[in-house]
Design an enzyme around this catalytic site. Structure first.
Site, PDB file in Angstrom:
ATOM      1  N   ARG A  28       0.812  -1.216   0.000  1.00  0.00           N
ATOM      2  CA  ARG A  28       0.000   0.000   0.000  1.00  0.00           C
ATOM      3  C   ARG A  28       0.851   1.275   0.000  1.00  0.00           C
ATOM      4  O   ARG A  28       0.383   2.332   0.398  1.00  0.00           O
ATOM      5  CB  ARG A  28      -0.918   0.009   1.233  1.00  0.00           C
ATOM      6  CG  ARG A  28      -1.831  -1.206   1.320  1.00  0.00           C
ATOM      7  CD  ARG A  28      -2.593  -1.221   2.619  1.00  0.00           C
ATOM      8  NE  ARG A  28      -3.518  -2.346   2.701  1.00  0.00           N
ATOM      9  CZ  ARG A  28      -4.294  -2.599   3.752  1.00  0.00           C
ATOM     10  NH1 ARG A  28      -4.257  -1.801   4.818  1.00  0.00           N
ATOM     11  NH2 ARG A  28      -5.108  -3.644   3.744  1.00  0.00           N
ATOM     12  N   CYS A  55       0.483  15.154 -15.002  1.00  0.00           N
ATOM     13  CA  CYS A  55       0.784  14.170 -16.054  1.00  0.00           C
ATOM     14  C   CYS A  55       1.348  12.905 -15.409  1.00  0.00           C
ATOM     15  O   CYS A  55       0.780  11.831 -15.529  1.00  0.00           O
ATOM     16  CB  CYS A  55       1.768  14.756 -17.053  1.00  0.00           C
ATOM     17  SG  CYS A  55       1.115  16.140 -17.994  1.00  0.00           S
ATOM     18  N   SER A  59      -0.255  10.983 -19.631  1.00  0.00           N
ATOM     19  CA  SER A  59       0.054  11.565 -20.930  1.00  0.00           C
ATOM     20  C   SER A  59       1.509  11.999 -20.950  1.00  0.00           C
ATOM     21  O   SER A  59       2.024  12.463 -19.940  1.00  0.00           O
ATOM     22  CB  SER A  59      -0.862  12.774 -21.167  1.00  0.00           C
ATOM     23  OG  SER A  59      -0.481  13.500 -22.299  1.00  0.00           O
ATOM     24  N   ASP A  91       4.493  13.925 -23.677  1.00  0.00           N
ATOM     25  CA  ASP A  91       5.142  14.448 -24.874  1.00  0.00           C
ATOM     26  C   ASP A  91       6.517  13.777 -24.906  1.00  0.00           C
ATOM     27  O   ASP A  91       7.431  14.155 -24.170  1.00  0.00           O
ATOM     28  CB  ASP A  91       5.247  15.969 -24.750  1.00  0.00           C
ATOM     29  CG  ASP A  91       6.013  16.629 -25.881  1.00  0.00           C
ATOM     30  OD1 ASP A  91       6.721  15.929 -26.626  1.00  0.00           O
ATOM     31  OD2 ASP A  91       5.934  17.865 -25.992  1.00  0.00           O
ATOM     32  N   HIS A 148       2.907  10.147 -26.857  1.00  0.00           N
ATOM     33  CA  HIS A 148       2.686  10.761 -28.156  1.00  0.00           C
ATOM     34  C   HIS A 148       3.864  11.598 -28.647  1.00  0.00           C
ATOM     35  O   HIS A 148       4.659  12.103 -27.863  1.00  0.00           O
ATOM     36  CB  HIS A 148       1.422  11.637 -28.129  1.00  0.00           C
ATOM     37  CG  HIS A 148       1.393  12.613 -26.988  1.00  0.00           C
ATOM     38  ND1 HIS A 148       0.758  12.347 -25.795  1.00  0.00           N
ATOM     39  CD2 HIS A 148       1.923  13.859 -26.859  1.00  0.00           C
ATOM     40  CE1 HIS A 148       0.893  13.383 -24.982  1.00  0.00           C
ATOM     41  NE2 HIS A 148       1.600  14.310 -25.603  1.00  0.00           N
TER      42      HIS A 148
END
Length: 282
Positions: free
Chosen positions: A138, A157, A184, A186, A224
């Protein structure tokens, strides 16, 4: 050659060859000229780095390890959400007139919560459990607090770290591993920056808890490459790869809150030419 280079190149090739495009879709990011910033993306990228073998810095271009450590400590050690506490301009785009980025990142790590053992923030809770309950399943942090999202100038992010301790047969010390979850990324501007940051954090936590640094597992939901970054990435991954640098910590530091970027020692870091003026989508 650097294992981080090999992982980075394979990831970029996979995104470029097998990814899907957001061109023509409704997207939030935009370029400085106001046009939409489209991407080629892959869902569910998982990369594994073994810190017991080498530090995961790419050599295709230089990652500013001490600078990324400064940002990491701004969030995890100072637990700040104000850019005036940071010796960098990285977050200026998301700061208000007073320098605040809202109830994001460091703010969330500084909020104290009630536990059976008393009031602690998330960082202190992790350190407490690593020292007192190392085999707990945990031990984790979470920055993505829904009730505060409307007061964040940027949604987190890299939002969660889960720590897991193992005991390798024959070893005197326990091994500290971690999973970094990211919604996400870059890939060109941030991938190795984040990897190096959280590798350093893992090393710091391991040292102050008298453990060895083990594996860092990096899970990216949406990895991405922006449309204007594609030619830059193609050139970058064609470069010659070098051996990984040696990165160590000042062994005298036994308290996480005493670390500074100067305590991160980087040796034999040979890299390709730095890429300048990369367009950044906001």
């Amino acid at each position: 050659m650097s294992a981080a280079d090999q992982i980075f190149v394979a990831m970029c090739k996979d995104i470029l060859e097998n990814g899907t495009s957001t061109e023509g879709e409704k997207v939030r990011p935009h370029w400085a000229d106001g046009s939409s910033a489209y991407t080629i993306k892959r869902f569910g990228v998982v990369n594994r780095y073994d810190l017991s073998k080498e530090f995961p810095a790419i050599t295709l271009r230089r990652t500013a390890i001490k600078t990324c450590t400064e940002e990491l400590l701004w969030i995890w050690q100072r637990k700040s959400n104000n850019i005036h506490d940071l010796n960098s301009t990285i977050w200026d785009e998301w700061a208000d007139e007073e320098g605040s980025i809202g109830k994001a990142y460091g703010y969330q790590l500084g909020v104290k919560h009630q536990y059976k053992e008393g009031m602690m923030d998330q960082v202190d809770r992790v350190l407490f459990d690593l020292k007192n309950n190392p085999f707990s399943r945990r031990i984790m942090t979470n920055l993505y607090v829904h009730q505060d999202l409307h007061e964040m100038n940027l949604y987190p992010c890299a939002y969660s770290m889960t720590f897991n301790v193992t005991h390798q047969k024959g070893d005197e010390k326990l091994t500290l591993n971690a999973v970094l979850n990211q919604r996400s990324q870059d890939v060109l501007t941030a991938n190795n920056w984040n990897v190096c940051q959280y590798a350093v954090l893992l090393m710091m936590f391991a040292q102050v808890c008298d453990m060895k640094a083990g594996e860092l597992l990096h899970v990216i939901a949406d990895a991405h490459i922006y449309d204007r970054h594609v030619p830059i990435v193609e050139e970058l991954i064609s470069r010659e790869q070098q051996p990984a640098p040696k990165v160590t910590l000042n062994p005298e530091v036994k308290d996480f809150y005493q670390f500074t970027p100067k305590d991160v020692r980087v040796e034999n870091y040979v890299t390709g030419e730095q890429i300048k003026d990369i367009p950044v989508a906001v």
